[in-house]
Design a protein around this motif. Sequence first.
Motif, PDB file in Angstrom:
ATOM      1  N   ASN A 186     -50.893 -43.786 -25.757  1.00 23.78           N
ATOM      2  CA  ASN A 186     -50.454 -43.987 -24.214  1.00 23.78           C
ATOM      3  C   ASN A 186     -50.185 -45.469 -24.103  1.00 23.78           C
ATOM      4  N   THR A 187     -49.320 -45.470 -22.861  1.00 18.89           N
ATOM      5  CA  THR A 187     -48.906 -47.064 -22.511  1.00 18.89           C
ATOM      6  C   THR A 187     -49.433 -47.012 -20.783  1.00 18.89           C
ATOM      7  N   ILE A 188     -49.734 -48.321 -20.865  1.00 19.56           N
ATOM      8  CA  ILE A 188     -50.053 -48.945 -19.417  1.00 19.56           C
ATOM      9  C   ILE A 188     -48.837 -49.654 -19.011  1.00 19.56           C
ATOM     10  N   ALA A 189     -48.237 -49.257 -17.832  1.00 22.55           N
ATOM     11  CA  ALA A 189     -47.077 -50.041 -17.122  1.00 22.55           C
ATOM     12  C   ALA A 189     -47.496 -50.795 -15.650  1.00 22.55           C
ATOM     13  N   PRO A 190     -48.407 -52.122 -16.047  1.00 23.51           N
ATOM     14  CA  PRO A 190     -48.831 -52.751 -15.037  1.00 23.51           C
ATOM     15  C   PRO A 190     -47.824 -53.305 -14.003  1.00 23.51           C
ATOM     16  N   GLY A 191     -48.263 -53.409 -12.994  1.00 18.31           N
ATOM     17  CA  GLY A 191     -47.503 -53.896 -11.569  1.00 18.31           C
ATOM     18  C   GLY A 191     -47.831 -55.528 -11.720  1.00 18.31           C
ATOM     19  N   ILE A 192     -48.456 -56.062 -10.870  1.00 19.92           N
ATOM     20  CA  ILE A 192     -48.831 -57.617 -10.805  1.00 19.92           C
ATOM     21  C   ILE A 192     -50.251 -57.599 -10.946  1.00 19.92           C
ATOM     22  N   ALA A 199     -52.223 -66.880 -11.807  1.00 17.59           N
ATOM     23  CA  ALA A 199     -53.125 -67.759 -11.098  1.00 17.59           C
ATOM     24  C   ALA A 199     -52.811 -69.113 -10.887  1.00 17.59           C
ATOM     25  N   ALA A 200     -51.686 -69.614 -12.029  1.00 21.01           N
ATOM     26  CA  ALA A 200     -51.390 -70.834 -11.903  1.00 21.01           C
ATOM     27  C   ALA A 200     -50.068 -70.933 -11.034  1.00 21.01           C
ATOM     28  N   MET A 201     -49.928 -69.916 -10.216  1.00 18.92           N
ATOM     29  CA  MET A 201     -48.666 -69.990  -9.357  1.00 18.92           C
ATOM     30  C   MET A 201     -49.310 -70.714  -8.023  1.00 18.92           C
ATOM     31  N   PRO A 202     -48.500 -71.269  -7.007  1.00 21.53           N
ATOM     32  CA  PRO A 202     -49.005 -71.431  -5.927  1.00 21.53           C
ATOM     33  C   PRO A 202     -49.345 -70.496  -5.017  1.00 21.53           C
ATOM     34  N   GLN A 203     -50.435 -70.864  -4.071  1.00 22.61           N
ATOM     35  CA  GLN A 203     -51.081 -69.671  -3.257  1.00 22.61           C
ATOM     36  C   GLN A 203     -49.990 -68.921  -2.599  1.00 22.61           C
ATOM     37  N   GLU A 204     -48.797 -69.926  -1.936  1.00 19.55           N
ATOM     38  CA  GLU A 204     -47.921 -68.958  -1.067  1.00 19.55           C
ATOM     39  C   GLU A 204     -47.174 -67.883  -1.890  1.00 19.55           C
ATOM     40  N   VAL A 205     -47.096 -68.376  -3.179  1.00 17.29           N
ATOM     41  CA  VAL A 205     -46.183 -67.278  -4.068  1.00 17.29           C
ATOM     42  C   VAL A 205     -46.981 -65.986  -4.287  1.00 17.29           C
ATOM     43  N   GLN A 206     -48.276 -66.510  -4.619  1.00 20.09           N
ATOM     44  CA  GLN A 206     -49.309 -65.247  -4.621  1.00 20.09           C
ATOM     45  C   GLN A 206     -49.338 -64.312  -3.512  1.00 20.09           C
ATOM     46  N   ASP A 207     -49.472 -64.930  -2.445  1.00 16.06           N
ATOM     47  CA  ASP A 207     -49.466 -64.278  -1.166  1.00 16.06           C
ATOM     48  C   ASP A 207     -48.084 -63.442  -0.602  1.00 16.06           C
ATOM     49  N   SER A 208     -47.141 -64.161  -1.009  1.00 14.00           N
ATOM     50  CA  SER A 208     -45.857 -63.366  -0.787  1.00 14.00           C
ATOM     51  C   SER A 208     -45.554 -62.280  -1.831  1.00 14.00           C
ATOM     52  N   LEU A 209     -45.934 -62.260  -2.746  1.00 11.75           N
ATOM     53  CA  LEU A 209     -46.011 -61.345  -4.043  1.00 11.75           C
ATOM     54  C   LEU A 209     -47.086 -60.119  -3.444  1.00 11.75           C
ATOM     55  N   ALA A 210     -48.344 -60.445  -3.319  1.00 11.58           N
ATOM     56  CA  ALA A 210     -49.127 -59.324  -2.402  1.00 11.58           C
ATOM     57  C   ALA A 210     -48.632 -58.877  -1.504  1.00 11.58           C
ATOM     58  N   ALA A 211     -47.766 -59.549  -0.502  1.00  9.83           N
ATOM     59  CA  ALA A 211     -47.253 -58.812   0.570  1.00  9.83           C
ATOM     60  C   ALA A 211     -46.397 -57.586   0.243  1.00  9.83           C
ATOM     61  N   THR A 212     -45.916 -57.660  -0.744  1.00 13.11           N
ATOM     62  CA  THR A 212     -44.948 -56.519  -1.391  1.00 13.11           C
ATOM     63  C   THR A 212     -45.783 -55.345  -1.655  1.00 13.11           C
ATOM     64  N   LEU A 213     -47.046 -55.410  -1.770  1.00 11.67           N
ATOM     65  CA  LEU A 213     -47.673 -54.123  -2.409  1.00 11.67           C
ATOM     66  C   LEU A 213     -48.178 -53.450  -1.392  1.00 11.67           C
ATOM     67  N   PRO A 214     -47.896 -52.157  -1.537  1.00 14.38           N
ATOM     68  CA  PRO A 214     -48.229 -51.336  -0.516  1.00 14.38           C
ATOM     69  C   PRO A 214     -49.817 -50.820  -0.210  1.00 14.38           C
ATOM     70  N   LEU A 249     -46.295 -50.348  -5.915  1.00 13.39           N
ATOM     71  CA  LEU A 249     -45.219 -51.317  -5.812  1.00 13.39           C
ATOM     72  C   LEU A 249     -43.988 -50.503  -6.422  1.00 13.39           C
ATOM     73  N   ARG A 250     -42.755 -50.781  -5.821  1.00 17.96           N
ATOM     74  CA  ARG A 250     -41.270 -50.498  -6.334  1.00 17.96           C
ATOM     75  C   ARG A 250     -40.438 -51.877  -6.286  1.00 17.96           C
ATOM     76  N   MET A 251     -40.561 -52.719  -7.549  1.00 15.97           N
ATOM     77  CA  MET A 251     -40.062 -53.944  -7.276  1.00 15.97           C
ATOM     78  C   MET A 251     -38.668 -54.016  -6.802  1.00 15.97           C
ATOM     79  N   ALA A 252     -38.335 -55.044  -5.861  1.00 15.79           N
ATOM     80  CA  ALA A 252     -36.713 -55.247  -5.224  1.00 15.79           C
ATOM     81  C   ALA A 252     -36.074 -56.111  -6.296  1.00 15.79           C
ATOM     82  N   PRO A 253     -34.890 -56.037  -6.183  1.00 15.01           N
ATOM     83  CA  PRO A 253     -33.837 -56.782  -6.997  1.00 15.01           C
ATOM     84  C   PRO A 253     -34.121 -58.138  -7.511  1.00 15.01           C
ATOM     85  N   ARG A 254     -34.766 -58.944  -6.451  1.00 14.13           N
ATOM     86  CA  ARG A 254     -35.109 -60.234  -6.874  1.00 14.13           C
ATOM     87  C   ARG A 254     -36.612 -60.559  -6.040  1.00 14.13           C
TER      88      ARG A 254
END
Length: 254
Positions: A186-192, A199-214, A249-254
């Motif tokens: 079996n395979t797991i396809a993780p989102g984020i 964790a090494a990414m700036p908090q605002e990047v983490q927040d903007s990624l999280a905002a894309t999650l339904p 999540l369904r990822m956008a082109p960028r």
Amino acid sequence: MEFTNVPAIVTGGASGLGEASVRTLAAKGCKVAILDLNEDAGRRVAEDVNGLYLHCDVSSADSVEAAFAASREVHGACGIAVNCAGIAPAKKILDRDGKPMPLDAFSQVINVNLIGSFNVLRVAAADMASREANSDGERGAVIMTASIAAYEGQIGQAAYSASKGGVVAMTLQSARELARQGIRVNTIAPGIFMTPMMAAMPQEVQDSLAATLPFPQRLGDPKEFGLMVQQMVENPVLNGEVVRLDCALRMAPR
Ligand SMILES: NC(=O)c1ccc[n+]([C@@H]2O[C@H](COP(=O)([O-])OP(=O)(O)OC[C@H]3O[C@@H](n4cnc5c(N)ncnc54)[C@H](O)[C@@H]3O)[C@@H](O)[C@H]2O)c1
């Protein structure tokens, strides 16, 4: 499949999703070996779970064969194999000046993520086939890690998407082929997920990624990946499946 005293191998077990898998399997009673390039972190995790660290490059046939042999010597033939080793460098097909991506950059990702996953699958299958079957005829369970980039690759992810798409395509095929030996794949396809890389990414990047999650609107906890590993080991009828673990999540082109 049962956990108690079953030898388990986790590639990429020194960090992130692999480390969470190691801790889950050890807590369930498996004898765990960590195969990873990162020696310091690998030894630290192995010590925590009374397991084994083995230096290994998943893209090398010799290295994986030697590591499985070393684990077999100490723990016995592998019954559970979790493939988490992976790399995710981003590079566009054409750079700003219109120059094509160096072919080596593509090959390197395919070597680690796709060829590395198959390398571990083939050696794990040989080990598992030598084990005594349980009452259900089961001898082993292999879990691979893809990514939702296998389906919605973003700009800069040509190599990564292709490597993970290969892992997805290999899942049903190998489950069919290894059915005779009583081995599930079996395979797991993780989102984020919140791994050291994130964790090494700036908090605002983490927040903007999280905002894309339904829902839930937060990065996945590696423990939740471990929970799916547990289910994929435990549930005897889950086979040949790719499970998205992605908060819808369904990822956008960028
Ligand atoms: N974190 C996420 O959000 C996410 C999302 C989708 C998919 N994934 C996939 O999950 C897997 C684990 O990712 P992570 O976030 O835990 O990453 P991570 O960087 O925290 O851990 C990866 C581990 O793999 C090891 N590794 C790398 N190349 C190796 C090689 N050639 N041989 C042996 N070990 C090697 C590294 O040393 C490291 O310990 C990867 O395959 C990644 O593509 C992660």
